[in-house]
Design a protein around this motif. Sequence first.
Motif, short mmCIF file in Angstrom:
data_model
loop_
_atom_site.label_atom_id
_atom_site.label_comp_id
_atom_site.label_asym_id
_atom_site.label_seq_id
_atom_site.Cartn_x
_atom_site.Cartn_y
_atom_site.Cartn_z
N ARG A 43 0.91 -1.07 0.05
CA ARG A 43 0.41 -0.04 0.08
C ARG A 43 1.04 1.50 0.59
O ARG A 43 2.19 0.87 0.58
N HIS A 44 0.52 2.58 -0.06
CA HIS A 44 1.08 3.31 -0.18
C HIS A 44 1.20 4.09 1.35
O HIS A 44 -0.46 4.29 1.28
N ILE A 45 2.50 4.81 1.47
CA ILE A 45 1.54 5.76 2.20
C ILE A 45 2.37 7.27 2.26
O ILE A 45 3.22 7.66 1.84
N ALA A 46 1.57 8.20 2.67
CA ALA A 46 1.74 9.84 2.16
C ALA A 46 2.84 10.56 2.93
O ALA A 46 2.73 9.88 4.24
N ALA A 47 3.93 11.10 2.72
CA ALA A 47 4.38 12.10 3.23
C ALA A 47 4.25 12.68 4.45
O ALA A 47 2.35 13.27 5.08
N GLU A 48 4.22 12.85 5.75
CA GLU A 48 4.16 13.37 6.89
C GLU A 48 3.50 14.82 6.49
O GLU A 48 2.41 15.10 7.41
N ASN A 49 3.85 15.84 6.08
CA ASN A 49 3.66 17.09 5.33
C ASN A 49 2.81 17.20 3.83
O ASN A 49 1.84 17.96 3.31
N GLU A 50 2.34 16.29 3.96
CA GLU A 50 1.62 15.47 2.53
C GLU A 50 -0.38 15.01 3.51
O GLU A 50 -0.52 14.33 3.87
N PHE A 51 -1.31 16.54 3.24
CA PHE A 51 -2.41 15.66 3.14
C PHE A 51 -3.36 15.16 2.75
O PHE A 51 -3.09 15.30 1.49
N THR A 52 -4.56 14.84 3.14
CA THR A 52 -5.59 13.76 2.04
C THR A 52 -5.79 15.23 0.97
O THR A 52 -5.80 14.56 0.26
N SER A 53 -6.05 16.73 1.36
CA SER A 53 -6.30 17.90 0.56
C SER A 53 -5.13 17.70 -0.98
O SER A 53 -5.45 18.08 -1.73
N ILE A 157 -3.05 -3.92 8.70
CA ILE A 157 -2.44 -4.18 7.16
C ILE A 157 -3.13 -3.90 6.18
O ILE A 157 -3.27 -4.50 4.80
N LEU A 158 -4.33 -3.83 6.23
CA LEU A 158 -5.42 -3.51 5.42
C LEU A 158 -5.51 -1.82 4.66
O LEU A 158 -5.66 -1.96 3.59
N PHE A 159 -4.96 -0.47 5.40
CA PHE A 159 -5.37 0.55 4.32
C PHE A 159 -4.22 0.75 4.07
O PHE A 159 -2.91 0.80 4.58
N GLY A 160 -4.36 2.54 2.66
CA GLY A 160 -3.63 3.04 3.15
C GLY A 160 -4.28 4.07 1.98
O GLY A 160 -5.43 4.74 2.31
N ASP A 161 -2.62 4.98 1.28
CA ASP A 161 -3.35 6.17 0.84
C ASP A 161 -3.46 6.77 -0.36
O ASP A 161 -2.84 5.96 -1.25
N GLY A 162 -4.00 7.51 -0.76
CA GLY A 162 -4.66 7.32 -2.42
C GLY A 162 -5.72 8.38 -2.19
O GLY A 162 -6.45 9.16 -1.60
#
Length: 332
Positions: A43-53, A157-162
Amino acid sequence: MAYAAFRSIGAYVPEKILTNDDLSKMVDTSDEWITKRTGIKERHIAAENEFTSDLGVKAAQKALERSGIALEDIDLVVTATISPDYFCMPSTATIIANKLGIKGATAFDITAACTGFIYALSVAKAFIESGMKKNVLIVGAEKLSAITDYTDRGTCILFGDGAGAAVISATDNKEEAIIDVHTGADGEYADLLMTPNGGTGSAHDSLDAEAGTCFMQMKGNETFKVAVRTLTKDVKEILEDNNIKSEDIKHFIPHQANLRIIKAVGEALKMREDQVVITVEKYGNTSGASIPMAINDLYESGALEKGEIMLLDAFGGGLTWGSALVPFAPLK
Ligand code: ACO
């Protein structure tokens, strides 16, 4: 009467990848267990300073570029998310609109968990058909890593960002029109999937002040059973209501929660393997972003054809569910 047409799709995933082997160093699990029970490999994970928006903006920029519709003509922005930049306010939709340079358009968020994109689609359809809006940007964006408890092996184990986004616009051509969107909810099952801390409903002494956040909690096994039952029933109903046979659908694009759920639903609906779109192995469950991300993968692979009717289906916290029959109707 105006109809609502699905014009374009875009998606974005953050750079960093978290593999099953990485997770097995964080909690008591293994690549073998995760692959067998969920089908997820990474799964992909956003950087600390990368927000949902920020994820939503990147997906929306692609969808807007591909839509042939000018930014200044967007009159509604709807964001489906359960991991907003800020809880309560401002909405992530207003932040996304501002970062894109959309001024004055109506903007709000929808909280329907994994069904969020289908709820957003129903809102876009209703606003356009009523004549209140003409060009709607819908965005499913999630930074679930921010609300995931990485000490809980049952959920982490289930979740990712995108993020994924689509432009829906008014048309008078019925052939292009979104055929139908079904949505439903049952709060009786609210406790199957929750972020119990941080809202006015949470007991004060249950707040985890140290962590300072509200993590997702899930009764996975019960959720699994209700998911298969509800998704199958929902898809059968929308196909029957619209006199469409499952074999006439080229692409069935279900919410990507778990490969076993997707396969069980596909089998119950007698779908051929080549009809069922699966991306869960590389993105995990990205909640409100999962369906538009899967549509975008199809589009970028060249498999999504102009005029084909996509069958969408989702299920999520609430509980919420929804399905949709959506012709792909690009302007260019
Ligand atoms: N690694 C190793 N073992 C594990 C892990 C793990 N990551 N997680 C749980 N286990 C163990 C459990 O402790 C349990 O052990 P026990 O038998 O000794 O008690 C055993 O594995 C079986 O646990 P179950 O929870 O019954 O496993 P299940 O086969 O149901 O798989 C899963 C769990 C993957 C979470 C599954 O239930 C699932 O996918 N549920 C649905 C998720 C979903 O659809 N969510 C909806 C949308 S999400 C949203 O709206 C945001």
